[in-house]
Structures are given as structure tokens and as C-alpha cells.
Design a protein around this motif. Structure first.
Motif, PDB file in Angstrom:
ATOM      1  N   LEU A 191       6.044   1.258   0.696  1.00  0.00           N
ATOM      2  CA  LEU A 191       5.968   2.543   1.173  1.00  0.00           C
ATOM      3  C   LEU A 191       5.981   3.521  -0.093  1.00  0.00           C
ATOM      4  O   LEU A 191       6.950   2.916  -1.053  1.00  0.00           O
ATOM      5  CB  LEU A 191       7.078   2.896   2.073  1.00  0.00           C
ATOM      6  CG  LEU A 191       6.987   2.481   3.482  1.00  0.00           C
ATOM      7  CD1 LEU A 191       8.219   2.722   4.164  1.00  0.00           C
ATOM      8  CD2 LEU A 191       5.803   3.053   4.156  1.00  0.00           C
ATOM      9  N   ASN A 192       5.370   4.418  -0.178  1.00  0.00           N
ATOM     10  CA  ASN A 192       5.501   5.500  -1.513  1.00  0.00           C
ATOM     11  C   ASN A 192       5.191   4.787  -2.631  1.00  0.00           C
ATOM     12  O   ASN A 192       6.112   4.606  -3.673  1.00  0.00           O
ATOM     13  CB  ASN A 192       6.572   6.099  -1.272  1.00  0.00           C
ATOM     14  CG  ASN A 192       6.717   6.999  -0.042  1.00  0.00           C
ATOM     15  OD1 ASN A 192       5.691   7.542   0.429  1.00  0.00           O
ATOM     16  ND2 ASN A 192       7.962   6.834   0.828  1.00  0.00           N
ATOM     17  N   ASP A 193       4.373   3.820  -2.766  1.00  0.00           N
ATOM     18  CA  ASP A 193       4.090   3.074  -4.336  1.00  0.00           C
ATOM     19  C   ASP A 193       5.221   2.178  -4.484  1.00  0.00           C
ATOM     20  O   ASP A 193       5.318   1.896  -5.801  1.00  0.00           O
ATOM     21  CB  ASP A 193       3.715   3.913  -5.377  1.00  0.00           C
ATOM     22  CG  ASP A 193       2.450   4.478  -5.516  1.00  0.00           C
ATOM     23  OD1 ASP A 193       1.462   4.013  -4.632  1.00  0.00           O
ATOM     24  OD2 ASP A 193       2.086   5.623  -5.880  1.00  0.00           O
ATOM     25  N   THR A 194       5.774   1.587  -3.494  1.00  0.00           N
ATOM     26  CA  THR A 194       6.806   0.722  -3.792  1.00  0.00           C
ATOM     27  C   THR A 194       6.542  -0.563  -2.866  1.00  0.00           C
ATOM     28  O   THR A 194       6.768  -0.680  -1.602  1.00  0.00           O
ATOM     29  CB  THR A 194       8.314   1.079  -3.285  1.00  0.00           C
ATOM     30  OG1 THR A 194       8.500   2.554  -4.080  1.00  0.00           O
ATOM     31  CG2 THR A 194       9.449   0.085  -3.598  1.00  0.00           C
ATOM     32  N   GLY A 195       6.121  -1.447  -3.666  1.00  0.00           N
ATOM     33  CA  GLY A 195       5.488  -2.688  -3.041  1.00  0.00           C
ATOM     34  C   GLY A 195       6.570  -3.668  -3.053  1.00  0.00           C
ATOM     35  O   GLY A 195       7.351  -3.775  -3.864  1.00  0.00           O
ATOM     36  N   VAL A 196       6.667  -4.415  -1.680  1.00  0.00           N
ATOM     37  CA  VAL A 196       7.471  -5.538  -1.477  1.00  0.00           C
ATOM     38  C   VAL A 196       6.613  -6.885  -1.557  1.00  0.00           C
ATOM     39  O   VAL A 196       5.944  -6.941  -0.769  1.00  0.00           O
ATOM     40  CB  VAL A 196       8.450  -5.178  -0.287  1.00  0.00           C
ATOM     41  CG1 VAL A 196       9.293  -6.407   0.003  1.00  0.00           C
ATOM     42  CG2 VAL A 196       8.773  -4.069  -0.310  1.00  0.00           C
ATOM     43  N   LEU A 197       6.913  -7.700  -2.273  1.00  0.00           N
ATOM     44  CA  LEU A 197       6.311  -9.206  -2.474  1.00  0.00           C
ATOM     45  C   LEU A 197       7.164  -9.853  -1.459  1.00  0.00           C
ATOM     46  O   LEU A 197       8.276 -10.535  -1.967  1.00  0.00           O
ATOM     47  CB  LEU A 197       6.229  -9.824  -3.790  1.00  0.00           C
ATOM     48  CG  LEU A 197       5.698 -11.011  -4.121  1.00  0.00           C
ATOM     49  CD1 LEU A 197       4.348 -11.076  -3.368  1.00  0.00           C
ATOM     50  CD2 LEU A 197       5.625 -11.226  -5.517  1.00  0.00           C
ATOM     51  N   LEU A 198       6.690 -10.410  -0.473  1.00  0.00           N
ATOM     52  CA  LEU A 198       7.404 -11.261   0.567  1.00  0.00           C
ATOM     53  C   LEU A 198       7.052 -12.692   0.052  1.00  0.00           C
ATOM     54  O   LEU A 198       5.909 -13.126   0.113  1.00  0.00           O
ATOM     55  CB  LEU A 198       6.662 -11.016   1.865  1.00  0.00           C
ATOM     56  CG  LEU A 198       6.767  -9.554   2.561  1.00  0.00           C
ATOM     57  CD1 LEU A 198       6.244  -9.426   3.885  1.00  0.00           C
ATOM     58  CD2 LEU A 198       8.385  -9.170   2.545  1.00  0.00           C
ATOM     59  N   CYS A 199       8.163 -13.469  -0.191  1.00  0.00           N
ATOM     60  CA  CYS A 199       7.905 -14.777  -0.847  1.00  0.00           C
ATOM     61  C   CYS A 199       8.265 -15.858   0.311  1.00  0.00           C
ATOM     62  O   CYS A 199       9.393 -15.622   0.884  1.00  0.00           O
ATOM     63  CB  CYS A 199       9.012 -15.017  -1.940  1.00  0.00           C
ATOM     64  SG  CYS A 199       8.800 -13.704  -3.251  1.00  0.00           S
ATOM     65  N   GLY A 200       7.505 -16.974   0.427  1.00  0.00           N
ATOM     66  CA  GLY A 200       7.902 -17.627   1.560  1.00  0.00           C
ATOM     67  C   GLY A 200       6.591 -18.676   1.590  1.00  0.00           C
ATOM     68  O   GLY A 200       5.467 -18.488   1.466  1.00  0.00           O
ATOM     69  N   MET A 201       7.116 -20.036   1.722  1.00  0.00           N
ATOM     70  CA  MET A 201       5.824 -21.076   2.346  1.00  0.00           C
ATOM     71  C   MET A 201       5.370 -20.769   3.648  1.00  0.00           C
ATOM     72  O   MET A 201       5.703 -19.615   4.103  1.00  0.00           O
ATOM     73  CB  MET A 201       6.625 -22.248   2.334  1.00  0.00           C
ATOM     74  CG  MET A 201       7.484 -22.716   1.076  1.00  0.00           C
ATOM     75  SD  MET A 201       6.384 -23.440  -0.324  1.00  0.00           S
ATOM     76  CE  MET A 201       5.999 -24.886   0.304  1.00  0.00           C
ATOM     77  N   GLY A 202       4.396 -21.615   4.021  1.00  0.00           N
ATOM     78  CA  GLY A 202       3.796 -21.118   5.306  1.00  0.00           C
ATOM     79  C   GLY A 202       5.018 -21.536   6.523  1.00  0.00           C
ATOM     80  O   GLY A 202       5.912 -22.017   6.345  1.00  0.00           O
ATOM     81  N   TYR A 203       4.622 -20.440   7.494  1.00  0.00           N
ATOM     82  CA  TYR A 203       5.537 -20.543   8.754  1.00  0.00           C
ATOM     83  C   TYR A 203       6.748 -19.933   8.429  1.00  0.00           C
ATOM     84  O   TYR A 203       7.890 -20.346   9.096  1.00  0.00           O
ATOM     85  CB  TYR A 203       5.631 -22.137   9.316  1.00  0.00           C
ATOM     86  CG  TYR A 203       4.416 -22.625   9.828  1.00  0.00           C
ATOM     87  CD1 TYR A 203       3.823 -22.370  11.100  1.00  0.00           C
ATOM     88  CD2 TYR A 203       3.585 -23.414   8.996  1.00  0.00           C
ATOM     89  CE1 TYR A 203       3.022 -22.774  11.722  1.00  0.00           C
ATOM     90  CE2 TYR A 203       2.483 -23.881   9.637  1.00  0.00           C
ATOM     91  CZ  TYR A 203       2.109 -23.563  10.791  1.00  0.00           C
ATOM     92  OH  TYR A 203       0.898 -24.183  11.278  1.00  0.00           O
ATOM     93  N   ARG A 204       6.972 -19.057   7.505  1.00  0.00           N
ATOM     94  CA  ARG A 204       8.193 -18.230   7.098  1.00  0.00           C
ATOM     95  C   ARG A 204       8.060 -16.872   7.816  1.00  0.00           C
ATOM     96  O   ARG A 204       8.910 -16.021   7.697  1.00  0.00           O
ATOM     97  CB  ARG A 204       8.277 -18.108   5.720  1.00  0.00           C
ATOM     98  CG  ARG A 204       8.580 -19.513   4.998  1.00  0.00           C
ATOM     99  CD  ARG A 204      10.013 -20.065   5.463  1.00  0.00           C
ATOM    100  NE  ARG A 204      10.593 -21.059   4.681  1.00  0.00           N
ATOM    101  CZ  ARG A 204      10.272 -22.414   4.479  1.00  0.00           C
ATOM    102  NH1 ARG A 204       9.516 -22.749   5.674  1.00  0.00           N
ATOM    103  NH2 ARG A 204      10.602 -23.210   3.890  1.00  0.00           N
TER     104      ARG A 204
END
Length: 371
Positions: A191-204
Motif C-alpha cells: 500500500l502507498n509504495d510500501t511493498g511487503v515481501l512475503l517469504c515462505g516455501m510452498g504451501y505457506r
């Protein structure tokens, strides 16, 4: 059969043969251009059936013919990989490979046409320039002198092709690799140029969470594969694919709201693949990543976000990425991916069964994060 450090003549003849094998004297069935981050790719296909897959999977990055491009992908449908390998044995009659083949013939031994690879450690360390699995009906290759990539498969039906995963993942990984760029396996929303990198293996839960965020008005980059680039001290993420994968259960929950086109089942038959081209207006390229977040499916009463868990998030991002691209032994890539996110704040989001509540939890968190 493995060839190590072939001569310039041998390599030149191999690549010439591949170009001829792909075209068989015909014009391309279609030519497309892709723009991924700051890189432009020309895609030359000699199989008309590829066009459906390219459009469905890569719709967002397709562009009109540019004035220039950085690399070429040559793709075709191959009916007989064993015959292709046999031809490569004989393409250079001055080579050691051909001599060994002829000696085996004289001895009455049968040459193995099930596998063929070319390595040159002076050009690329630990990975083949070309690899052909006749039993798996696939060819992947790269000519570094012309920056031309080769890809051939036998079966182009949707449910067979998707067994190999997203289209061209390992070729994209090589094409997009640079001192400050790399393909990554993760998801990014914001949101509003604040990116969240979601980290996780498959099925997370990356796809479920990122698609739910997209439907709630978040900016969207990807639910699975994306390009990470370090530019002017800012980590930026760009989309590659226009497809998502959802379990049947999650699809049932989101189907009333999600305007997506069914593509196929995935390889394990436990997820559906959809094209979400109708949401391209929510896609963002070169989106600034400000934080990393590890997903924890705890089925708690209410979602929550807590700081920390850097080691867990970093490990799952890096390991999952190199597993998908076949680079688990590439120390430089591992180090680069880790360095991209090392100075970012890390958090863990504990996910409840309430998809809407999970997204609202992130929304409230980002509103405070930006203050």
C-alpha cells in the motif's frame, strides 16, 4: 552423455543445429516481446500452440515490438528427443564426442541417447549451457555469445505443460540474473509504495494471502515468482506472470469475488491455475519493498503481527528461490538474495482462518508503519 569445455567449432555447430532443428525451414509461428523489469526479451516460437500458454501466463509483460531487445528465446515442439541427441553426437565430426560414438558403433555398443549436456566452467560455473532429457521430453539451452536461449518440449496440452511449473522459470532465472537483480520465489503486495515481501516455501499461504490482498485493493506484484532488483539503494519488485494458483478450498471461498479465468490443474492436481489478467490495473512494476514478512498459519482466533523471525524468513525466501531455479549450490546467488533483504525489517504474521481479518490486520499494520 556430458561434454565438458567443447571447442568453439563444436559449440557453434551445436547452436547452428538447434536453430535449424527449431525452424525446420519454416518461419516462426509467432514472435512476441516481453518486458520484465528493465529487460526486454524477444520470444521466437515455431509452435503455434505455445501462443496460448504465453498469453495466459505472461500476458502482463507482453509488449508491442520494441526498437531493441536484450535476449532471444527460441522455442519449439520437439517430437523425438532421442533422435535430437543422436544428431548432436554427429554434428561435429572432428570432436571427441563423435569419435567415441563411432568407436562404440564399431564395438557394437549402444550409445545412450537419453541424456545430453554441455558444460563450460569458464562461461558459467556449475550449470550446463545445455541439457536434454529425452525421457523427460525437454531441452533447455543457452548460447552466451548471442544471448539466445533454447526451450523445447513434446506435449503442449495445458495440464501436461503445467507439470513443469510456471513457463520458462529456469530460463528466466538465467536471463534476469545480474549483479543487482535476480528471480525470486515469493509474493509481494503493498500500500502507498510500501511493498511487503512475503517469504515462505510452498504451501505457506502466499497465494491465498496475496490474492486476498489484491481483492481488498492492495497494490500487487506477484503471488509466486517475481524479479527483485536493487536500484539506488532500494529493493524493487516486478511481476512476471499473470497466473495464480489456489487450492480448491480457497477458490470456493474467493470465487464469488475473484474474476479469474481457469487455465488448468497444476502438476499435483491439488491446486487450480487461473489467469488474473482482469486485475492488471492493480499490478505494479519496480515496486519498492520496505519490509519482509514470514507467514505463520496458526489458525488462531485473531491474526497478529510481531517483529523478528528474520532468520526464518530469510532462510525460506533464499532456499525456496534457489530450489525452484536449481541453484542450491550457487553460493553467489544465495549471498545476493540474502543481501537484498538483509537490512530490511522482518516480521511474522500469524494467520487466522478468517481471510478478510488477515488482510485487515496487514492494512492496519502498514498504516502505522508509514507514520
Amino acid at each position: 552423455m556430458r561434454i565438458d569445455k567443447p571447442s568453439e567449432q563444436c559449440l557453434s555447430l551445436i547452436y547452428r543445429y538447434l536453430n535449424a532443428r527449431a525452424s525446420r525451414g519454416n518461419d516462426p509461428a509467432f514472435v512476441s516481446y516481453l518486458r520484465i523489469g528493465t529487460q526486454t526479451l524477444r520470444l521466437v516460437s515455431y509452435a503455434a500452440d505455445f501462443e496460448w500458454h504465453v498469453h495466459n501466463q505472461l500476458e502482463y509483460v507482453l509488449l508491442d515490438e520494441p526498437s531493441d531487445y536484450d535476449a532471444t528465446f527460441v522455442i519449439w515442439q520437439e517430437e523425438d528427443f532421442a533422435a535430437l541427441v543422436k544428431d548432436l553426437y554427429t554434428v561435429d565430426k572432428t570432436s571427441e564426442l563423435y569419435r567415441r560414438y563411432r568407436i562404440d558403433q564399431v564395438r557394437g555398443a549402444h550409445a545412450d541417447f537419453s541424456y545430453f549436456s554441455v558444460f563450460d566452467e569458464d562461461i558459467i560455473h556449475g550449470k550446463p549451457l545445455m541439457e536434454i532429457h529425452a525421457s523427460g521430453n525437454q531441452l533447455v539451452g543457452w548460447n552466451p555469445r548471442t544471448n539466445t536461449y533454447y526451450y523445447a518440449v513434446k506435449d503442449l496440452t495445458p495440464e501436461e505443460l503445467i507439470k513443469r511449473g510456471h513457463l520458462f522459470v529456469r530460463l528466466f532465472a538465467r536471463f534476469l540474473k545480474g549483479p543487482q537483480s535476480n528471480l525470486a520465489h515469493g509474493a509481494v503486495v503493498g500500500l502507498n509504495d510500501t511493498g511487503v515481501l512475503l517469504c515462505g516455501m510452498g504451501y505457506r499461504g502466499k497465494s491465498t494471502f496475496s490474492v486476498s490482498a489484491l481483492l481488498d485493493g492492495f497494490d500487487y506484484v506477484s503471488d509466486d515468482y517475481l524479479l527483485l532488483e536493487q536500484k539506488d539503494g532500494i529493493l524493487r519488485a516486478s511481476p512476471i506472470y499473470s497466473i495464480i494458483t489456489l487450492s480448491p478450498q480457497i477458490w470456493q471461498q474467493l470465487s464469488a469475488r475473484l474474476d479469474a479465468a481457469f487455465v488448468s490443474n497444476n502438476a499435483r492436481k491439488d491446486k487450480y491455475v487461473f489467469n488474473i489478467g482482469r486485475y492488471h490495473n492493480r499490478f505494479v512494476s519496480e515496486y519498492p519493498v520496505r519490509l519482509c514478512m514470514h507467514l505463520n498459519i496458526c489458525n488462531c482466533d485473531a491474526p497478529s503481527i510481531e517483529s523478528g523471525y528474520k532468520a526464518k524468513g530469510l532462510d525460506e525466501l533464499v532456499y525456496s528461490s534457489v530450489m525452484q531455479t536449481g541453484e542450491t549450490q550457487d553460493i553467489s546467488t544465495i549471498y545476493k538474495l540474502a543481501s537484498f533483504v538483509n537490512d530490511l525489517p522482518f516480521y511474522r504474521i500469524n494467520l487466522s482462518r478468517d481471510l478478510a481479518a488477515n488482510i485487515q490486520c496487514l492494512r492496519k499494520f502498514l498504516e502505522h508503519f508509514n507514520q
